[in-house]
Scaffold this active site. Structure first.
Site, PDB file in Angstrom:
ATOM      1  N   LYS A   4       0.718  -1.498   0.018  1.00  0.00           N
ATOM      2  CA  LYS A   4       0.050   0.017  -0.004  1.00  0.00           C
ATOM      3  C   LYS A   4       0.722   1.299   0.014  1.00  0.00           C
ATOM      4  CE  LYS A   4      -4.276  -1.893   0.277  1.00  0.00           C
ATOM      5  NZ  LYS A   4      -3.983  -3.082   1.059  1.00  0.00           N
TER       6      LYS A   4
ATOM      7  N   GLU B  47      -9.793   5.440   2.831  1.00  0.00           N
ATOM      8  CA  GLU B  47     -10.789   4.744   3.665  1.00  0.00           C
ATOM      9  C   GLU B  47      -9.937   3.285   3.991  1.00  0.00           C
ATOM     10  OE1 GLU B  47     -10.210   4.843   0.275  1.00  0.00           O
ATOM     11  OE2 GLU B  47      -9.476   2.792  -0.157  1.00  0.00           O
TER      12      GLU B  47
ATOM     13  N   SER C 221       1.765  -9.926  -1.089  1.00  0.00           N
ATOM     14  CA  SER C 221       1.345  -8.716  -0.938  1.00  0.00           C
ATOM     15  C   SER C 221       1.566  -7.820   0.564  1.00  0.00           C
ATOM     16  CB  SER C 221      -0.093  -8.162  -1.415  1.00  0.00           C
ATOM     17  OG  SER C 221      -0.831  -8.949  -0.522  1.00  0.00           O
TER      18      SER C 221
HETATM   19  C1  LIG Z   1      -5.174  -4.151   0.677  1.00  0.00           C
HETATM   20  C2  LIG Z   1      -4.612  -5.412   0.753  1.00  0.00           C
HETATM   21  C3  LIG Z   1      -5.108  -6.239  -0.232  1.00  0.00           C
HETATM   22  C4  LIG Z   1      -6.078  -6.035  -1.327  1.00  0.00           C
HETATM   23  O1  LIG Z   1      -5.892  -4.805  -2.023  1.00  0.00           O
HETATM   24  P1  LIG Z   1      -5.582  -4.962  -3.547  1.00  0.00           P
HETATM   25  O2  LIG Z   1      -5.686  -3.411  -4.029  1.00  0.00           O
HETATM   26  O3  LIG Z   1      -6.286  -5.933  -4.228  1.00  0.00           O
HETATM   27  O4  LIG Z   1      -4.172  -5.113  -3.583  1.00  0.00           O
HETATM   28  C5  LIG Z   1      -4.058  -7.529  -0.457  1.00  0.00           C
HETATM   29  N1  LIG Z   1      -3.079  -7.658   0.355  1.00  0.00           N
HETATM   30  C6  LIG Z   1      -2.697  -6.854   1.446  1.00  0.00           C
HETATM   31  C7  LIG Z   1      -1.674  -7.301   2.304  1.00  0.00           C
HETATM   32  C8  LIG Z   1      -3.501  -5.814   1.812  1.00  0.00           C
HETATM   33  O5  LIG Z   1      -3.066  -4.919   2.477  1.00  0.00           O
END
Ligand SMILES: *Cc1c(COP(=O)(O)O)cnc(C)c1O
Length: 425
Positions: A115, A137, A404
């Site tokens: 993020k 948000e 992610s």
């Molecule tokens: C916010 C988040 C997601 C989902 O958001 P995307 O916009 O689909 O990437 C996925 N993995 C993590 C670790 C997140 O914090």
């Protein structure tokens, strides 16, 4: 309405060459917002257009990526996870081979997820526009923490909208946001999760647009947000491509990423969309079942509609009302998805599938215990699919997974769910 269909006979225009100047990805995208926001979107388009060619802007962002975020994030070879996949192959009567699984370690980015790539970029844009306050948000709280971090770095005021159900599930991140100087505003409407927090943030922006920039946390919302967020997140795929060439000597066979709004997936996919030999797979939240209200698999189960200012696949009922959604992971618990993903789905470029809560939970402990990496519950959806996919492939092939985020925020919720599961069985 008409949806974009790739014509298999004609050589397609470059898939990366979107959106159109009107903000369309094929038929998807656009700006479905009240009059009051049109001026703010036009200003954002203008400032983004002006920084595109501005070396100072990108130098500053790259500097922050290197020194505040810790980029480039590593590419990690998950050998014991790969061995587990090979074992799966053997158990199901196949050849006992598996493709090598590699993790792009966004969990090691500062604040614990991808993020921050987007919030730093957008906070710099806010400063360019002379705006002193940002709002955001948040679902899992990761975008809230990343926004609060970017705001602290630039000395901006920061208010974060968060559903009260998510405040309960993600306590640690609420404490972090407050510690970073942000205000967390609990949202009690609807299902008290991400969709409701987004509604409230949009409502705030309509009244505050003069001095406030709304940092949308994913590749969703009206144009130019899906494009801007994709561009900032593309650092993931750009770095990964160079790392694959270095470590594998070629591009990977498949790339797997989880999809909530779709920003980590767009970030890792986008630099590869024109490499047609690389298979791209997005994994949505399959939740408890395929029944309405029990999942958040927007692309797998939804239909085109408008949500939060953009035309894209949406989970909705027969009357066009946004459906309730469920996922064990707060960050995937969203009934919409970015318009570029809808375009990729309809053009056949990306395959979308779903992993259930159960499968995600299993992958969560699997990665922890084979590699010593506790992933976010969101990420665990991608891990689950990658392990399955690799077990159907050959030993000389490669699967790249977008890791992610890290799972520190999820250990309490995951323990609770694992205990519940153990009671049932
Ligand atoms: C916010 C988040 C997601 C989902 O958001 P995307 O916009 O689909 O990437 C996925 N993995 C993590 C670790 C997140 O914090």
């Amino acid at each position: 309405m008409t949806t974009f269909q790739a014509d298999p006979k004609a050589p397609p225009a470059k898939l990366s060459d979107v959106p159109s100047p009107e903000g369309r990805f094929g038929a998807f995208g656009g700006q479905y917002v009240p009059e009051t926001l049109m001026a703010a979107l036009a200003q954002l388009e203008q400032v983004y257009e002006s920084v595109r060619q501005d070396r100072d802007f990108w130098d500053e962002l790259r500097g922050l990526f290197a020194t505040l975020v810790g980029r480039p994030t590593p590419l990690y070879k998950a050998s014991r996870l790969t061995a587990h996949s090979a074992e799966l192959s053997r158990k199901s009567g196949n050849n006992g081979q598996a493709a090598t699984i590699w993790l792009k370690r966004e969990d090691l980015a500062h604040t614990g997820a991808h993020k921050i790539n987007n919030t730093l970029g957008q906070a710099l844009l806010a400063r360019r526009m002379g705006k002193k306050r940002i709002i955001a948000e948040t679902g899992a709280g990761q975008h809230g923490v990343a926004s609060a971090t970017a705001a602290a770095h630039l000395g901006l005021q920061c208010d974060v909208y968060m559903g009260s159900e998510d405040v309960r599930r993600q306590k640690l991140n609420v404490i972090r946001m407050r510690m970073l100087g942000a205000r967390v505003i609990e949202v009690e409407s609807g299902s008290r999760t991400l969709k409701d927090a987004t509604n409230e943030a949009m409502r705030d922006w309509m009244g505050s647009v003069e001095g406030t920039h709304y940092i949308i946390g994913s590749v969703v919302g009206p144009h130019p947000f899906p494009m801007i967020v994709r561009d900032f997140q593309s650092i993931i795929g750009t770095e990964a491509k160079a790392q694959c060439l270095r470590y594998m000597g070629r591009l990977p066979d498949s790339i797997v990423a989880c999809v909530g709004g779709g920003s980590n997936a767009a970030g890792i996919f986008y630099p590869f969309v024109d490499d047609s030999k690389v298979q791209l797979i997005g994994v949505e939240a399959g939740g408890r079942s395929r029944s309405p209200g029990q999942h958040a698999a927007t692309l797998s189960m939804g239909t085109p509609g408008v949500l939060h200012g953009t035309l894209s696949y949406v989970l909705q009922d027969q009357n066009g009302q946004t459906a309730d959604v469920h996922s064990c992971s707060a960050g995937l618990d969203y009934p919409g998805v970015g318009p570029e993903h809808s375009f990729w789905k309809d053009s056949g470029r990306v395959t979308y599938t779903a992993a259930s809560d159960e499968q995600a939970l299993e992958a969560f402990t699997l990665l922890a215990q084979t590699e010593g990496i506790i992933p976010a519950l969101e990420t665990s959806h991608a891990i689950s699919e990658a392990v399955r996919l690799a077990s159907t492939m050959k030993a000389d092939q490669h699967v790249l997974v977008c890791c992610s985020g890290r799972g520190d925020k999820d250990v309490e919720e995951a323990s609770r769910l694992i205990a519940l599961r153990n009671e049932r069985t």
